[in-house]
Each structure stands twice: as structure tokens, then as C-alpha cells.
Design a protein around this motif. Structure first.
Motif, PDB file in Angstrom:
ATOM      1  N   PRO A   1       0.813  -1.211   0.000  1.00 14.30           N
ATOM      2  CA  PRO A   1       0.000   0.000   0.000  1.00 14.30           C
ATOM      3  C   PRO A   1       0.851   1.268   0.000  1.00 14.30           C
ATOM      4  CG  PRO A   1      -0.992  -1.600   1.464  1.00 14.30           C
ATOM      5  CD  PRO A   1       0.308  -2.196   0.976  1.00 14.30           C
ATOM      6  N   GLU A   2       1.953   1.247   0.732  1.00 16.92           N
ATOM      7  CA  GLU A   2       2.832   2.431   0.764  1.00 16.92           C
ATOM      8  C   GLU A   2       3.445   2.673  -0.616  1.00 16.92           C
ATOM      9  OE1 GLU A   2       3.082  -0.138   3.039  1.00 16.92           O
ATOM     10  OE2 GLU A   2       1.849   0.992   4.465  1.00 16.92           O
ATOM     11  N   GLU A   3       3.805   1.573  -1.284  1.00 17.76           N
ATOM     12  CA  GLU A   3       4.397   1.730  -2.627  1.00 17.76           C
ATOM     13  C   GLU A   3       3.347   2.233  -3.628  1.00 17.76           C
ATOM     14  OE1 GLU A   3       8.074  -1.424  -2.867  1.00 17.76           O
ATOM     15  OE2 GLU A   3       6.061  -2.264  -2.706  1.00 17.76           O
ATOM     16  N   LEU A   4       2.101   1.818  -3.441  1.00 19.74           N
ATOM     17  CA  LEU A   4       1.028   2.341  -4.304  1.00 19.74           C
ATOM     18  C   LEU A   4       0.928   3.848  -4.124  1.00 19.74           C
ATOM     19  CD1 LEU A   4      -1.914  -0.244  -3.797  1.00 19.74           C
ATOM     20  CD2 LEU A   4      -0.483   0.021  -5.831  1.00 19.74           C
ATOM     21  N   ILE A   5       0.980   4.278  -2.881  1.00 15.71           N
ATOM     22  CA  ILE A   5       0.858   5.710  -2.589  1.00 15.71           C
ATOM     23  C   ILE A   5       2.025   6.489  -3.201  1.00 15.71           C
ATOM     24  CG2 ILE A   5       1.014   7.390  -0.697  1.00 15.71           C
ATOM     25  CD1 ILE A   5      -0.769   5.486   0.938  1.00 15.71           C
ATOM     26  N   THR A   6       3.235   5.967  -3.047  1.00 18.21           N
ATOM     27  CA  THR A   6       4.404   6.659  -3.614  1.00 18.21           C
ATOM     28  C   THR A   6       4.298   6.731  -5.140  1.00 18.21           C
ATOM     29  OG1 THR A   6       5.715   5.751  -1.826  1.00 18.21           O
ATOM     30  CG2 THR A   6       6.923   6.709  -3.653  1.00 18.21           C
ATOM     31  N   ALA A   7       3.898   5.630  -5.751  1.00 17.95           N
ATOM     32  CA  ALA A   7       3.791   5.618  -7.214  1.00 17.95           C
ATOM     33  C   ALA A   7       2.753   6.639  -7.673  1.00 17.95           C
ATOM     34  CB  ALA A   7       3.424   4.227  -7.703  1.00 17.95           C
ATOM     35  N   ALA A   8       1.630   6.704  -6.955  1.00 20.32           N
ATOM     36  CA  ALA A   8       0.574   7.642  -7.338  1.00 20.32           C
ATOM     37  C   ALA A   8       1.055   9.077  -7.181  1.00 20.32           C
ATOM     38  CB  ALA A   8      -0.672   7.394  -6.496  1.00 20.32           C
ATOM     39  N   ASP A   9       1.841   9.312  -6.146  1.00 19.55           N
ATOM     40  CA  ASP A   9       2.388  10.647  -5.937  1.00 19.55           C
ATOM     41  C   ASP A   9       3.299  11.012  -7.112  1.00 19.55           C
ATOM     42  OD1 ASP A   9       2.657  12.997  -4.588  1.00 19.55           O
ATOM     43  OD2 ASP A   9       4.199  12.285  -3.196  1.00 19.55           O
ATOM     44  N   ARG A  10       4.043  10.023  -7.568  1.00 21.15           N
ATOM     45  CA  ARG A  10       4.919  10.212  -8.721  1.00 21.15           C
ATOM     46  C   ARG A  10       4.093  10.617  -9.950  1.00 21.15           C
ATOM     47  NH1 ARG A  10       7.506   5.190  -8.111  1.00 21.15           N
ATOM     48  NH2 ARG A  10       9.025   6.004  -6.647  1.00 21.15           N
ATOM     49  N   VAL A  11       2.956   9.955 -10.129  1.00 22.82           N
ATOM     50  CA  VAL A  11       2.094  10.270 -11.284  1.00 22.82           C
ATOM     51  C   VAL A  11       1.628  11.721 -11.217  1.00 22.82           C
ATOM     52  CG1 VAL A  11      -0.088   9.730 -12.426  1.00 22.82           C
ATOM     53  CG2 VAL A  11       1.312   7.865 -11.485  1.00 22.82           C
ATOM     54  N   THR A  12       1.152  12.143 -10.053  1.00 16.31           N
ATOM     55  CA  THR A  12       0.645  13.520  -9.958  1.00 16.31           C
ATOM     56  C   THR A  12       1.784  14.512 -10.176  1.00 16.31           C
ATOM     57  OG1 THR A  12       0.970  13.643  -7.554  1.00 16.31           O
ATOM     58  CG2 THR A  12      -1.164  12.850  -8.314  1.00 16.31           C
ATOM     59  N   ASN A  13       2.995  14.120  -9.784  1.00 21.63           N
ATOM     60  CA  ASN A  13       4.134  15.020  -9.977  1.00 21.63           C
ATOM     61  C   ASN A  13       4.539  15.152 -11.436  1.00 21.63           C
ATOM     62  OD1 ASN A  13       5.659  16.340  -7.547  1.00 21.63           O
ATOM     63  ND2 ASN A  13       4.733  14.463  -6.773  1.00 21.63           N
ATOM     64  N   ILE A  14       4.368  14.092 -12.211  1.00 19.77           N
ATOM     65  CA  ILE A  14       4.667  14.187 -13.647  1.00 19.77           C
ATOM     66  C   ILE A  14       3.669  15.138 -14.313  1.00 19.77           C
ATOM     67  CG2 ILE A  14       4.665  12.904 -15.825  1.00 19.77           C
ATOM     68  CD1 ILE A  14       7.021  12.188 -14.244  1.00 19.77           C
ATOM     69  N   GLN A  15       2.399  14.990 -13.929  1.00 16.83           N
ATOM     70  CA  GLN A  15       1.365  15.843 -14.527  1.00 16.83           C
ATOM     71  C   GLN A  15       1.640  17.304 -14.207  1.00 16.83           C
ATOM     72  OE1 GLN A  15      -1.909  13.785 -12.677  1.00 16.83           O
ATOM     73  NE2 GLN A  15      -2.251  12.478 -14.457  1.00 16.83           N
ATOM     74  N   LYS A  16       1.984  17.536 -12.962  1.00 19.06           N
ATOM     75  CA  LYS A  16       2.301  18.891 -12.527  1.00 19.06           C
ATOM     76  C   LYS A  16       3.509  19.436 -13.304  1.00 19.06           C
ATOM     77  CE  LYS A  16       2.772  22.480  -9.761  1.00 19.06           C
ATOM     78  NZ  LYS A  16       1.802  23.574  -9.818  1.00 19.06           N
ATOM     79  N   ALA A  17       4.528  18.583 -13.440  1.00 19.05           N
ATOM     80  CA  ALA A  17       5.770  19.034 -14.081  1.00 19.05           C
ATOM     81  C   ALA A  17       5.520  19.469 -15.524  1.00 19.05           C
ATOM     82  CB  ALA A  17       6.823  17.922 -14.036  1.00 19.05           C
ATOM     83  N   PHE A  18       4.648  18.749 -16.227  1.00 20.29           N
ATOM     84  CA  PHE A  18       4.371  19.140 -17.605  1.00 20.29           C
ATOM     85  C   PHE A  18       3.758  20.540 -17.645  1.00 20.29           C
ATOM     86  CE2 PHE A  18       1.734  19.559 -21.387  1.00 20.29           C
ATOM     87  CZ  PHE A  18       2.674  19.293 -22.372  1.00 20.29           C
ATOM     88  N   ASN A  19       2.784  20.776 -16.774  1.00 22.27           N
ATOM     89  CA  ASN A  19       2.149  22.097 -16.768  1.00 22.27           C
ATOM     90  C   ASN A  19       3.131  23.195 -16.352  1.00 22.27           C
ATOM     91  OD1 ASN A  19      -0.302  21.299 -17.771  1.00 22.27           O
ATOM     92  ND2 ASN A  19      -1.278  21.060 -15.770  1.00 22.27           N
ATOM     93  N   SER A  20       4.063  22.850 -15.462  1.00 27.45           N
ATOM     94  CA  SER A  20       5.085  23.838 -15.085  1.00 27.45           C
ATOM     95  C   SER A  20       5.936  24.203 -16.298  1.00 27.45           C
ATOM     96  CB  SER A  20       5.995  23.284 -13.991  1.00 27.45           C
ATOM     97  OG  SER A  20       5.249  23.038 -12.822  1.00 27.45           O
ATOM     98  N   ARG A  21       6.196  23.211 -17.152  1.00 26.03           N
ATOM     99  CA  ARG A  21       6.971  23.499 -18.365  1.00 26.03           C
ATOM    100  C   ARG A  21       6.223  24.460 -19.283  1.00 26.03           C
ATOM    101  NH1 ARG A  21       9.123  18.555 -21.612  1.00 26.03           N
ATOM    102  NH2 ARG A  21      10.613  20.106 -22.367  1.00 26.03           N
ATOM    103  N   LEU A  22       4.883  24.428 -19.197  1.00 32.66           N
ATOM    104  CA  LEU A  22       4.088  25.360 -20.020  1.00 32.66           C
ATOM    105  C   LEU A  22       4.035  26.745 -19.382  1.00 32.66           C
ATOM    106  CD1 LEU A  22       1.001  23.139 -20.937  1.00 32.66           C
ATOM    107  CD2 LEU A  22       3.051  23.563 -22.307  1.00 32.66           C
TER     108      LEU A  22
END
Lengths: 668, 162
Positions: free
Chosen positions: A567-588
Motif C-alpha cells: 500500500p505504501e508503494e502504491l501511494i508513492t507511485a501515485a504521488d509520482r504520477v501527480t508530480n509528472i502531470q504537474k511538471a508538464f504544466n510547469s513546463r508550459l
């Protein structure tokens, strides 16, 4: 590898098709579905300028299924699409049910990356190991229902299809991707990306099936999930009423979209004609699961005999899908159309044309408010459409006509509307020489119908969602989940409403909203888990279940694929996903000030009902502070910190952001 | 022969979720491979509503009567299931033709796919999700599932799929 499929790359310009296995490491880092989509999207835009026009052939269209989808785990099989959004010009992602993703997975694929642009209309044909780009000239111009039927007729039963309607072909910016006729990947204009690539449809038939790491284990975990689901009241309620239950359930709060969100309560007699009880009693026939393996079945079929309402007469004999809250609220209440059969029909019509119902309906209610205010008149509709059209509240005929105009873009009004609500407001403002943006309901730039935005848990969701206003990139959490993860119930979405912002009147500043921002950050993670594993978000949303079944999900992944993710690894992976999405918008170039919602939601309070007095400006900034802090991002700019990204093993992402000044400078 | 339990389908409760196919294939092949399921979801021409096509395990067994090979089909004494013995089956498809319900399927490699009631614990019924009937919205929920494995006394009349 058991339970996992390959990655299919298709370039429509060169017609090159290739297959590659997806490294297990990628599943461990991003889980699958929306998560791996996000990573593939990020990789694409390392080679391509993120600031491209989304309609250019350099845009990418990515599709994914998650490891728990199409398995019998019991929570459905969602299809996830990712692209740069032609309507919001941001990270674009949408999700739908339908049978396509399962056929794709049973044919041996988990993800597809489509690049380039075909010279003429094509569709992609997938039958197990065979993949072909085929001519689609006989499908071009056809509606979604006919396209689906023609493909089945040509190829035989068993093929499941995602396709676009005429809206996508005509590059209507908010065109949807339609799966199995009536399930919509509606937000962000994925259908327009299809259209811009001359891609009409993708159809798949999978007979190879999916090998399962531990079949007995999967039976066990499916049984456990089923018990868990049946023991939950919210889940059973979704069964019975679908999302349409929200019409009655949120009526007394005053948060419905009534007359373009002007804050008044809907008269009771109108609710009586629009709620799920009226639906079930008069036109509802049978419950419907949106996708294979779904145990919720929140959808349904309606059948109109013709005598149920004045509007039903016109559509007598019609079969169609039960409208979701996202159609019933903005069409029925937003546009004040008190005839559920007409709402059903216009929803079905938007499905057939391949239009996002939320964007078009909120544009309609926006136009109707301009009409009410005398900003536009018959003179204008005459000028823009060639006919003298009244846009009074609830004028169904006008609504249907504007849906047509938007789809075909065959007059000035249609063209204005086809760009989406925000662009329509700008163009009408210019044409009338008066600012009308304050009557448009949106967050970032995406139209949204949820009046619940004016409570804190929804307000923050609408403001920070990476894809433009959306409540499904992080819906609220329940009090139990908040207690478990945050130590107090205050992060719960229900708490936001019950306390009306936790003591608004005492005026204690930021502290009064404690944990609503943290609650949202947490909700975002749970949503990213369900979106990445390919299961229904009812699993991880506030209204449905009292706790998040991370342990069951974890064991489901183990039984299906053999991959152990705690469960902890699921949470970390999901956090990673939201961070990728955020990073793309930051690039814009998006920063803290872009995380906001429209004028009315910010500044005009709800006038009646339980939520009376609530408005977003009362709480948004302090809750954003807390949200950014909880995400590990910089409060001032909203940008990500190097340390946080390194903690998630996203050093390479940090490097890209640092080069483009998209990384927080200071250390927090 | 003792009274055996019966697999019945309450058509109007089918949600079209295909869980029966998925679980059936998992049970019989160890894979999620609905192409090899021994149950399927069908649609009529008149409306979009799904319904399961199940083997009725008929008493008068038209499939078994047609089968040209002695011993290739038999009725299981414990479950009442009409079963194909793969060791004897010559894949002539006579039973497929004979079934009035279209319940015997043919797989992508000419596999003959027939329900065997999973030896008395059919996974299709076990995992068919409980749904409330829309026609009775006032009832408590969830109510019941479309596929049920029940005592003969509990069989509803409308069970024939087609």
C-alpha cells in the motif's frame, strides 16, 4: 510477464507500427493506466516542444489500461487517454468505460502511443497480434452510433471500438472520444486530437486472453473485494441511482448548477421531475455496467414510450444511456430544462456527435444567462446563425440547434462555441464589446458544472486539477480516511460542508481550513491509484466507500501480475504520477496564480440553501498553501522542489524543470 | 436421481458486465480469456439490453441426443450437469447446432465450450454482481444477482434465456 501487455507504437505519418514489452520497473514506478500514460507523455515531450499547438501533428495520443482492468477483480476496466489538450492547452487526460480497453488487453496490449498524422481518414484495426492502419473513408462523417455499427457489421461481433463523431472530425476543440457508443472520454478534447490526426476510430478484438500469475489468488481477492463492496452503503447507492442521485442529494445545499450557477435553489417541483426516482419510475429499464468486470453498474438504459413527458413524445421509442450527473445537472438545471427525456435525448445526441456534454452544456447555460441579461438578443442570433433564435432558459429547441451548430461549425455561433466555453466568452465579449467572462463557469480554463466548487474540498480540486477544472483528479476523502491518514476527520469533503469551512464566521484565518488542503492532496493520490490501476474511481472517491481498500488493491495486483506493491508503494507511485502531470504544466509556464476558478465561484456566494454564503475566495488561498506544502511543493510559486522529486526518484524530471526555470528556486 | 441445484438467469438484472465470462474462463483455463468462456452475454435485435446465455442442462438433452459418439456426453449424477467428455468428443459441432439456446460455444480454435457447472460451484453465479432491480427502487439494496445457483423450489419461471 503475467497479467501485463505490450506497448504498441503507431506513427500515422510513416505508417510504422511497432511493439515493445513494457519494463516491469515502469509498472512499479507508475502502476499502469493513467500513470504509465503520464510517463510516456512526459517522454514524448522531451523530444517535442511542450508548447506546440495541440492540433499539430507533433501532439501525441496515448491510451492505457491498468493491471486490474479486465481481470474480474470486480471494479471495471477503464480506458485512459492522455494528450495535450486542444481546448485548455494543458496536460490533457480523460477516462472512459466501454469494452475497448478489455479487448485491447485480451489482445495483448496495455498501452498505445499514436503519433503523426495520416494523409487521409484512417482507423486502427487490432486483432490479437495483427495491427493494421486501414482506410476509414466510409466511416468519415458518420455519427458515433453508426460508426460503431458499421465496424461491427464489417468485422463481426466481438470488436469493440473507440471513435469520434463529426465533432472530432470538424476539430471542435472539446470533441470527446466515445467508447462502445455511449461511454465518453469527454474532457479536454481528446476527440479533437483524433480528428487532427485523421484518426476516426480504433477497434480491437482480443482472443489471446490474459495470463494470470495466481488464478486462485485472484478468485480469493475478487471475493474479498466483492464482500467489501457489498458491505458499503455508498457503493450500493451508486448501483441504484448512479451519479444522477446527486440531483436530489445536493439539492438542499443550493450547490446545483441552476441557471448557470447563479446561487439560487432549484424549485422542488423541478427536482421532482429530474431526479433518479423520476427516472427509475418512468423511463429507467435496466442497470448497466460501463465496462467488463464492473460490479457497480451505475449506468443504465432508458426507453421512452412517448407518454412520460411533453418532451418524450418527440423521441418515442428511443433507447439510450442513463445520463450522468455531469449531463443532468448542467442541461437540466444549468439550462433549466425540466424535462428528463429531453435531457436524455440531448445527451445521447452529444454522444452521437462526439461532443463533451459538460463543455457544451455549460456553454449553453452561459449563453442563456447572456440572453437573460440582455447582452445578446434575437438580433445577434440572427446575425450569427441566420435565424432568429430565442435563448430563454429551458428552450430545448435552441439547445439542440446550438449542439448542431457547434458540431458542424456551419455558422458563426457554431464556430464561436466550438472553441469551448472560455474561447466563446472571449469571442462574444469582443463581438459585443463588453466583458462577459464573469458569466462563464470554469476553473483554470476548463468549463465545469459542479456548483459544489463553492465548498472547500471541491473548490481546491477544481483550482489545482492538472487538466483544467475537474473533480476526478482528486475527489474529497471521507472522515474515516482523514482520521486514518491525517489524524483528524477535518480533511474530509463532508467536513467542508458541515462546518461551512470550519468556522468561517470566527474569522480565524488560515487555520480554520486546516486539513482541507492536505485532504485534497491525499484524495489526489487515491484517485491516481484507481486511475492507474484501471479500476473505477468509485473505489477511491469520497461518496462511495468509507475506507480506501489499498490492501485489497495491492493483493489484486500481486495475484494478477506477480508484482508486489505494498500500500505504501502504491501511494508513492501515485504521488509520482501527480508530480509528472504537474511538471508538464510547469513546463508550459503555469504557476500558483493559474490554480484558480472563475469569477462567480470566487466572488459570488451561494444565495440559498444549506451552503448559503459560501464562496471560493473565502478559502482558496489558505487551502492552496496547505495543499502545496503537503505535496512538498513551493508555496509561493506552486513549483516542485528538487528534493521532493529526488525523493520520488524523478531526478531527470527535476533536471528538465531546472533548465526551464520550472523548478522552485529556494529550499523549503 | 436426487434433486440438484439449478443455474438460473434473471434476465432483467443483467448489467452486461461480462464478469460471468471472465470468471468462467479463469476457472477453466487459468487465464482471463472470455473467448474460451462457456457462458456468454447476448443481445437481441430489438433492444440494447444484454442477457446471459446459459446452458439450461435440460432434462431432455437435445445436445446429447444428437451426439454421434457414445459416451461423449453424459449427465453428472451429483450436479445434473450435462457434460462433454473431451476424450471422446470429435468436434463435429452437432451439439452446437442442436442446442435451442445457442449455449454451446465454439472457441477461436474450434474448441467446444460447454458449461459443466464447475462441478457444483459455478463461478459465474458466485461472482455475478448483486444489483437492485430498477423496477423496485424503494427496496433495500443490494437485492440479488442475475445469475443464481438455487434449489429447484427457488427457480423463477422466466429463466430461459431466449
Amino acid at each position: 510477464m503475467d497479467g501485463l501487455g505490450d506497448l504498441l507504437r503507431i506513427d500515422l505519418s510513416t505508417q510504422k507500427i511497432s511493439k515493445e514489452p513494457i519494463p516491469v520497473e515502469l509498472y512499479r514506478r507508475f502502476l499502469g493506466g493513467e500513470g504509465i500514460n503520464a510517463w510516456l507523455f512526459w517522454e514524448h515531450f522531451l523530444k517535442v516542444d511542450p508548447k506546440i499547438d495541440p492540433l499539430s501533428q507533433d501532439n501525441v495520443l496515448i491510451m492505457g489500461v491498468g493491471p486490474l482492468a479486465s481481470t474480474g477483480f470486480g471494479a471495471g476496466s477503464k480506458t485512459k487517454f492522455t494528450y495535450k489538450s486542444p481546448v485548455y492547452n494543458l496536460y490533457g487526460a480523460t477516462s472512459c468505460g466501454g469494452g475497448f480497453s478489455s479487448q485491447l488487453r485480451w489482445a495483448g496490449y496495455d498501452h498505445i502511443v499514436i503519433t503523426g498524422r495520416a494523409e487521409h481518414p484512417v482507423y486502427i484495426w487490432i486483432k490479437d497480434d495483427s495491427v493494421e492502419i486501414r482506410d476509414a473513408s466510409n466511416l468519415w462523417g458518420k455519427g458515433v452510433l453508426e460508426t460503431d455499427a458499421l465496424i461491427k457489421e464489417q468485422l463481426g461481433e466481438g470488436f469493440e471500438t473507440v471513435c469520434i463523431g463529426p465533432a472530432g472530425e470538424n476539430l471542435v476543440r472539446f470533441a470527446s472520444i466515445m467508447a462502445s457508443c455511449h461511454r465518453a472520454g469527454g474532457r479536454g478534447g481528446g476527440g479533437c486530437v483524433f480528428g487532427s490526426k485523421n484518426l476516426k476510430a480504433i477497434t480491437a478484438r482480443g482472443t489471446k486472453g490474459l495470463s494470470i500469475y495466481n488464478p486462485d489468488g485472484l478468485f480469493e481477492v475478487a471475493e474479498e473485494f466483492r464482500k467489501y463492496k457489498n458491505g458499503d452503503l455508498g457503493s450500493a447507492y451508486n448501483h441504484r441511482a448512479g451519479t444522477m442521485n446527486l440531483i436530489r442529494d445536493t439539492h438542499h445545499t443550493g450547490l446545483l448548477a441552476y441557471r448557470n450557477h447563479q446561487g439560487r435553489m432549484v424549485p422542488d417541483e423541478k427536482i421532482d421531475k429530474l431526479d433518479h426516482n423520476w427516472y427509475n419510475k418512468n423511463i429507467g429499464v435496466q442497470s448497466k455496467a460501463c465496462s467488463p468486470g464492473c460490479g457497480f453498474a451505475c449506468g443504465g438504459w432508458y426507453h421512452l414510450k412517448g407518454n412520460e413527458s411533453p418532451g418524450a413524445r418527440r423521441h418515442a421509442g428511443e433507447w439510450g444511456p442513463k445520463p450522468e450527473f455531469g449531463a443532468a445537472n448542467p442541461f437540466g438545471l444549468g439550462c433549466d430544462l425540466s424535462d428528463l427525456p429531453e435531457i436524455c435525448h440531448i445527451n445521447r445526441m452529444c454522444n452521437d456527435y462526439g461532443l463533451d456534454v459538460m463543455e457544451i452544456s455549460m456553454t449553453l447555460s452561459f449563453l442563456m444567462e447572456l440572453w437573460e441579461r440582455g447582452i445578446i438578443s434575437r438580433e445577434d442570433t440572427m446575425k450569427w446563425t441566420g435565424e432568429s433564435l430565442s435563448l430563454e432558459w429551458g428552450n430545448y429547441e435552441a439547445m439542440e440547434k446550438i449542439v448542431e451548430y457547434a458540431t458542424w461549425r456551419n455558422n458563426e455561433l457554431g464556430d464561436m462555441v466550438s472553441g469551448g466555453l472560455y474561447r466563446a466568452a472571449q469571442r462574444i465579449g469582443d463581438a459585443k464589446n463588453v466583458s462577459v467572462l464573469k458569466y462563464a463557469m470554469y476553473g483554470k480554463v476548463g468549463a465545469a458544472h459542479e456548483g459544489a466548487t463553492r465548498i472547500s474540498s471541491f473548490g481546491i480540486a477544481m483550482a489545482v486539477a492538472p487538466i483544467g477544472a475537474h473533480h476526478l483528479k482528486g475527489t474529497g476523502i471521507s472522515a474515516g480516511v482523514s482520521e486514518k491518514f491525517l489524524g483528524k476527520p477535518d480533511g474530509a469533503s463532508s467536513f467542508a460542508l458541515i462546518t461551512k469551512g470550519g468556522g468561517l464566521k470566527e474569522g480565524k484565518g488560515a487555520s480554520k481550513y486546516m486539513l482541507q488542503g492536505a485532504g485534497h492532496a491525499l484524495g489526489e493520490i487515491f484517485m491516481a491509484i484507481s486511475n492507474s490501476l484501471g479500476v473505477c474511481h468509485f473505489l477511491c472517491s469520497h461518496g462511495s466507500l468509507n475506507e480506501i481498500p489499498l490492501d485489497i488493491l495491492s493483493r489484486g495486483v500481486r495475484a494478477t501480475t506477480g508484482i508486489t506493491l505494498t500500500p505504501e508503494e502504491l501511494i508513492t507511485a501515485a504521488d509520482r504520477v501527480t508530480n509528472i502531470q504537474k511538471a508538464f504544466n510547469s513546463r508550459l509556464g503555469l504557476r500558483r496564480e493559474d490554480d484558480t476558478v472563475c469569477y462567480r465561484w470566487m466572488n459570488e456566494p451561494i444565495l440559498e440553501g444549506f451552503a448559503k454564503g459560501m464562496k471560493v475566495s473565502d478559502f482558496l488561498e489558505p487551502i492552496k498553501d496547505e495543499y502545496y506544502v503537503y505535496k512538498g511543493w513551493d508555496k509561493e510559486t506552486s513549483l516542485q522542489n528538487k528534493e521532493k522529486l529526488e525523493e520520488l526518484h524523478l531526478q531527470d524530471v527535476a533536471l528538465v524543470l531546472a533548465e526551464e526555470e520550472g523548478l522552485a528556486c529556494g529550499h523549503s | 436421481m436426487q434433486q440438484t441445484k439449478i443455474l438460473q438467469a434473471l434476465k432483467e438484472l443483467c448489467t452486461g458486465c461480462h464478469t460471468c465470462e471472465i470468471m468462467c474462463s479463469l476457472k477453466h483455463t487459468g487465464m482471463v480469456k472470455p473467448a474460451l468462456a462457456r457462458i456468454s452475454v447476448g443481445y437481441s435485435k430489438e433492444d440494447p439490453l444484454p442477457f446471459p446465455i446459459i446452458c439450461e442442462h435440460c432434462k431432455d438433452t437435445p445436445c446429447k441426443e444428437t451426439c454421434p459418439v457414445p459416451d461423449a456426453m453424459y449427465t453428472d449424477e451429483n450436479t445434473g450437469a450435462v457434460i462433454i467428455d473431451d476424450d471422446y468428443c470429435i468436434q463435429c459441432l452437432a451439439c452446437v447446432e442442436a442446442c435451442p439456446f445457442g449455449a454451446i460455444r465454439v472457441g477461436p480454435n474450434q474448441e467446444i465450450l460447454k458449461c459443466d457447472l464447475c462441478g457444483g460451484d459455478p463461478v459465474c453465479a458466485k461472482f455475478c454482481p448483486e444489483v437492485p432491480g430498477n423496477r423496485f427502487p424503494h427496496l433495500p439494496w443490494p437485492t440479488q444477482s442475475c445469475l443464481q445457483y438455487v434449489e429447484p423450489s427457488q427457480v423463477k419461471n422466466n429463466q430461459r434465456s431466449k
